[in-house]
Design an enzyme around this catalytic site. Structure first.
Site, PDB file in Angstrom:
ATOM      1  N   GLY A   9       0.848  -1.182   0.000  1.00  0.00           N
ATOM      2  CA  GLY A   9       0.000   0.000   0.000  1.00  0.00           C
ATOM      3  C   GLY A   9       0.882   1.230   0.000  1.00  0.00           C
ATOM      4  N   THR A  10       0.279   2.385  -0.245  1.00  0.00           N
ATOM      5  CA  THR A  10       1.027   3.640  -0.214  1.00  0.00           C
ATOM      6  C   THR A  10       1.262   4.038   1.243  1.00  0.00           C
ATOM      7  OG1 THR A  10      -0.950   5.017  -0.228  1.00  0.00           O
ATOM      8  CG2 THR A  10      -0.030   4.416  -2.377  1.00  0.00           C
ATOM      9  N   ASN A  12       0.601   5.723   4.702  1.00  0.00           N
ATOM     10  CA  ASN A  12      -0.632   5.949   5.478  1.00  0.00           C
ATOM     11  C   ASN A  12      -1.774   5.009   5.120  1.00  0.00           C
ATOM     12  OD1 ASN A  12       0.560   8.116   6.852  1.00  0.00           O
ATOM     13  ND2 ASN A  12      -0.040   9.542   5.247  1.00  0.00           N
ATOM     14  N   GLY A  14      -2.078   1.945   6.483  1.00  0.00           N
ATOM     15  CA  GLY A  14      -2.348   1.072   7.623  1.00  0.00           C
ATOM     16  C   GLY A  14      -1.595  -0.246   7.606  1.00  0.00           C
ATOM     17  N   GLU A  86       8.107  -2.913   6.278  1.00  0.00           N
ATOM     18  CA  GLU A  86       9.045  -2.202   5.393  1.00  0.00           C
ATOM     19  C   GLU A  86       9.744  -3.162   4.430  1.00  0.00           C
ATOM     20  OE1 GLU A  86       8.793   0.908   5.306  1.00  0.00           O
ATOM     21  OE2 GLU A  86       8.022   1.475   7.265  1.00  0.00           O
ATOM     22  N   GLN A  88       9.749  -3.372   1.341  1.00  0.00           N
ATOM     23  CA  GLN A  88      10.303  -2.795   0.110  1.00  0.00           C
ATOM     24  C   GLN A  88      11.819  -2.658   0.199  1.00  0.00           C
ATOM     25  OE1 GLN A  88       8.309  -1.034   2.183  1.00  0.00           O
ATOM     26  NE2 GLN A  88       9.302   0.912   2.665  1.00  0.00           N
ATOM     27  N   CYS A 146      -7.844  14.502  -3.171  1.00  0.00           N
ATOM     28  CA  CYS A 146      -9.177  14.365  -3.765  1.00  0.00           C
ATOM     29  C   CYS A 146      -9.985  13.187  -3.229  1.00  0.00           C
ATOM     30  CB  CYS A 146      -9.063  14.229  -5.282  1.00  0.00           C
ATOM     31  SG  CYS A 146      -8.353  12.656  -5.822  1.00  0.00           S
TER      32      CYS A 146
END
EC number: 2.7.1.21
Length: 189
Positions: A9-10, A12, A14, A86, A88, A146
């Site tokens: 996920g990006t 923030n 969770g 983490e 990545q 957005c």
């Protein structure tokens, strides 16, 4: 049968909260887990898994040359699950070690991390998890501008978007923002 899970996920989204929740659920049933994190992530201290809402826990730090398979295999008490934060930042060999933990020790591994960096390139760990994982899930969050689904990470410095620089720069809310594709290319800053 154990599996290798990759949950990305990006910022923030969770991811760390999910790790802490899964660990709690196992341990509530008396089933030990191992929590590990990249040694590169020192935002909240070395070997600490910490969510933005304040939950934190000690973790085993993973260096790029660590033999994760041997570490898990030699534990006195076999874990019911290995949880990686983490992911990545893992090396190719780290990811292959995780696959061996699943295949040879029959221990499920859940790896959580970012998929792509601020330049929209895959991280080394993410690339190899996408190749080797048995199950891949996206943890969703919304664009800061957005409220559409965030799929990218925007790096900012002094309130300005940054599209060049080193891939790895440990930061938090102050330097990385979850955004949709539109606002990655045209941020409302």
């Amino acid at each position: 049968m154990a599996q290798l899970y990759y949950k990305y996920g990006t910022m923030n989204s969770g991811k760390t909260i999910e790790i802490l929740k899964v660990a709690h659920n196992y341990e509530e049933q008396g089933k030990p887990v191992v929590i590990m994190t990249s040694a590169l992530d020192t935002r909240d201290g070395f070997g600490i898994v910490s969510s933005r809402i304040g939950m934190r826990r000690e973790a085993i730090p993973i260096s790029n040359d660590m033999d994760i398979f041997t570490f898990i295999a030699q534990l006195e008490e076999k874990p019911y699950c290995v949880l990686i934060d983490e992911s990545q930042f893992l090396s190719k060999q780290n990811v292959y070690d995780l696959a061996r933990v699943v295949d040879e020790l029959n221990v499920p591994v859940m790896a959580f991390g970012l998929k792509n960096d601020f330049q929209n390139n895959l991280f080394e760990g993410s690339k190899h998890l996408l190749l080797l994982a048995d199950k891949i899930d996206e943890i969703k969050t919304i664009c800061q501008y957005c409220s559409k689904k965030a799929t990218m990470v925007l790096r900012t410095e002094n309130g300005k978007p940054v599209y060049e620089g080193d891939q790895i720069q440990i930061g938090g809310n102050e330097t990385y923002i979850p955004v949709c594709r539109k606002h990655y290319f045209n941020p409302d800053i």
